[in-house]
Motif scaffolding. Structure first.
Motif, short mmCIF file in Angstrom:
data_model
loop_
_atom_site.label_atom_id
_atom_site.label_comp_id
_atom_site.label_asym_id
_atom_site.label_seq_id
_atom_site.Cartn_x
_atom_site.Cartn_y
_atom_site.Cartn_z
N PRO A 1 0.80 -1.24 0.00
CA PRO A 1 0.00 0.00 0.00
C PRO A 1 0.83 1.28 0.00
O PRO A 1 0.38 2.30 -0.50
CB PRO A 1 -0.83 -0.13 1.29
CG PRO A 1 -0.85 -1.59 1.59
CD PRO A 1 0.46 -2.13 1.11
N HIS A 2 2.05 1.22 0.55
CA HIS A 2 2.86 2.43 0.64
C HIS A 2 3.72 2.67 -0.60
O HIS A 2 4.50 3.62 -0.63
CB HIS A 2 3.78 2.36 1.87
CG HIS A 2 4.71 1.19 1.84
ND1 HIS A 2 4.33 -0.08 2.24
CD2 HIS A 2 6.02 1.07 1.45
CE1 HIS A 2 5.35 -0.91 2.11
NE2 HIS A 2 6.38 -0.24 1.63
N SER A 3 3.59 1.84 -1.62
CA SER A 3 4.40 2.03 -2.83
C SER A 3 3.97 3.30 -3.56
O SER A 3 2.83 3.75 -3.47
CB SER A 3 4.26 0.83 -3.76
OG SER A 3 2.91 0.65 -4.18
N VAL A 4 4.90 3.86 -4.30
CA VAL A 4 4.63 5.05 -5.11
C VAL A 4 4.15 4.58 -6.47
O VAL A 4 4.74 3.68 -7.09
CB VAL A 4 5.90 5.91 -5.27
CG1 VAL A 4 5.64 7.09 -6.19
CG2 VAL A 4 6.38 6.39 -3.91
N VAL B 1 10.46 -6.54 0.14
CA VAL B 1 9.22 -5.77 0.24
C VAL B 1 8.88 -5.52 1.70
O VAL B 1 8.52 -4.40 2.11
CB VAL B 1 8.07 -6.49 -0.48
CG1 VAL B 1 6.74 -5.77 -0.21
CG2 VAL B 1 8.33 -6.55 -1.98
N ASP B 2 8.98 -6.56 2.53
CA ASP B 2 8.65 -6.41 3.96
C ASP B 2 9.54 -5.37 4.63
O ASP B 2 9.10 -4.63 5.53
CB ASP B 2 8.80 -7.75 4.68
CG ASP B 2 7.68 -8.72 4.33
OD1 ASP B 2 6.64 -8.26 3.82
OD2 ASP B 2 7.85 -9.93 4.56
N ALA B 3 10.79 -5.28 4.18
CA ALA B 3 11.73 -4.33 4.79
C ALA B 3 11.39 -2.89 4.47
O ALA B 3 11.89 -1.97 5.13
CB ALA B 3 13.15 -4.64 4.33
N THR B 4 10.53 -2.66 3.47
CA THR B 4 10.16 -1.29 3.11
C THR B 4 8.90 -0.82 3.84
O THR B 4 8.56 0.36 3.75
CB THR B 4 9.90 -1.18 1.59
OG1 THR B 4 8.70 -1.91 1.24
CG2 THR B 4 11.07 -1.72 0.79
#
Length: 325
Positions: free
Chosen positions: A12-15, A172-175
């Motif tokens: 959800p937080h991806s640009v 991905v989890d680390a972001t």
């Protein structure tokens, strides 16, 4: 299982970037990997969109295009393209490569490439600094490591797909946004894991059930010979003669390293060559001649295999290409 079921979706937080304008897309990509050329191969909205997140020095992307496009560029980083659905053809230094559910494409930094994307073409993209991958290769093989860094197909047979998907999931989890008490992710460790996995595939090594180095060397000789002789009749016996081994040895080596038999590899290469030629066709070109030039003799069987691989007939691809011209 489909690749789309294995890899993480965009968090959800991806640009997100989306555009139907070629100039906007070119400018967006230039910010990541320098200038490139992009051409729409059919009419209609471009439908380009990408979600992106960053983990340390690794960029993670989920790309989608709605119309046929060709792209020509020179990447500045090492970029792995993993198709989630349709096949995708790449032209690199006169060679034709193909991304498909069991094969990713590694784009080497500084090497020009031209991919042809399909309608509703979805990709998972992992971008790693070229210097990081080069250092990993040299540390494993000081003599040949750096020379091994070139654009190539990366087989995803067996446990390779699962291993890559697991690394992707951890990246991905680390972001994801962290709470105050949550420990900071070890991004350098995750970057090293991705670089190690890529180097392992490039050098043809695996931690278990590894293909012997001599077998991999013979496979590369055979693959280069196949690319140079696609128009000629190719039999298993001829490939064994090129490799200097027996048929059982060659079959076993190809299955372990490529996840397919030598003749299945020949068929995939021929189909990819036809696809590329059709997409670059000019007035006067014909499906029959293009198929013959790639080594197909039985046109009915060829057309069926082509439709199965690319979800349209070869004549439809030729028609799209000529209409675009």
């Amino acid at each position: 299982m489909r690749n789309s079921d294995v890899f993480c979706p965009p968090p959800p937080h991806s640009v997100r970037f989306r555009s139907d304008q070629l100039d906007e897309v070119r400018a967006f990509i230039a910010a990541y990997d320098g200038t490139h050329r992009r051409t729409a191969l059919e009419r209609g909205p471009l439908g380009y969109s990408i979600h992106a997140v960053r983990c340390g020095e690794v960029d993670l992307g989920w790309g989608l295009t709605r119309t046929r496009q060709s792209i020509r560029g020179v990447p500045q980083s090492a970029i792995l393209h993993v198709p989630l659905g349709r096949r995708r053809v790449y032209a690199v230094n006169g060679r034709t490569l193909e991304a498909r559910p069991d094969t990713a494409i590694l784009l080497a930094p500084g090497q020009e490439y031209t991919p042809y994307s399909e309608p509703d073409d979805c990709l998972v993209v992992l971008r790693l600094p070229g210097c990081a991958l080069a250092d990993e290769l040299v540390s494993r093989d000081p003599a040949m490591g750096l020379a091994s860094l070139g654009t190539r197909e990366i087989p995803l047979a067996g446990h390779r797909l699962g291993a890559l998907a697991a690394i992707h999931r951890m990246l991905v989890d680390a972001t994801r946004p962290k709470t105050e008490n949550a420990p900071a992710p070890h991004t350098e460790h995750l970057e090293a894991q991705l670089g190690s996995w890529l180097a392992g595939q490039i050098l043809g090594t695996r931690t278990s059930s590894s293909t012997p180095a001599l077998a991999i060397q013979r496979i590369r000789i055979v693959e280069e010979w196949i690319d140079a002789h696609l128009a000629d009749p190719i039999t298993l016996g001829r490939l064994c003669a090129v490799a200097g081994v027996g048929d059982r040895y060659l079959e076993s080596a190809f299955r372990a390293h490529r996840g397919q038999t030598p003749l299945q590899f020949v068929m995939a290469r021929r189909l990819a060559r036809v696809r590329r030629s059709l997409l670059e066709s000019k007035p006067g070109d014909s499906v029959t001649q293009i198929a013959h030039d790639a080594g197909f003799v039985h046109l009915g069987r060829f057309a069926a295999r082509y439709r199965s691989a690319y979800r349209e007939s070869p004549s439809a691809t030729l028609r799209y290409s000529l209409n675009r011209s």
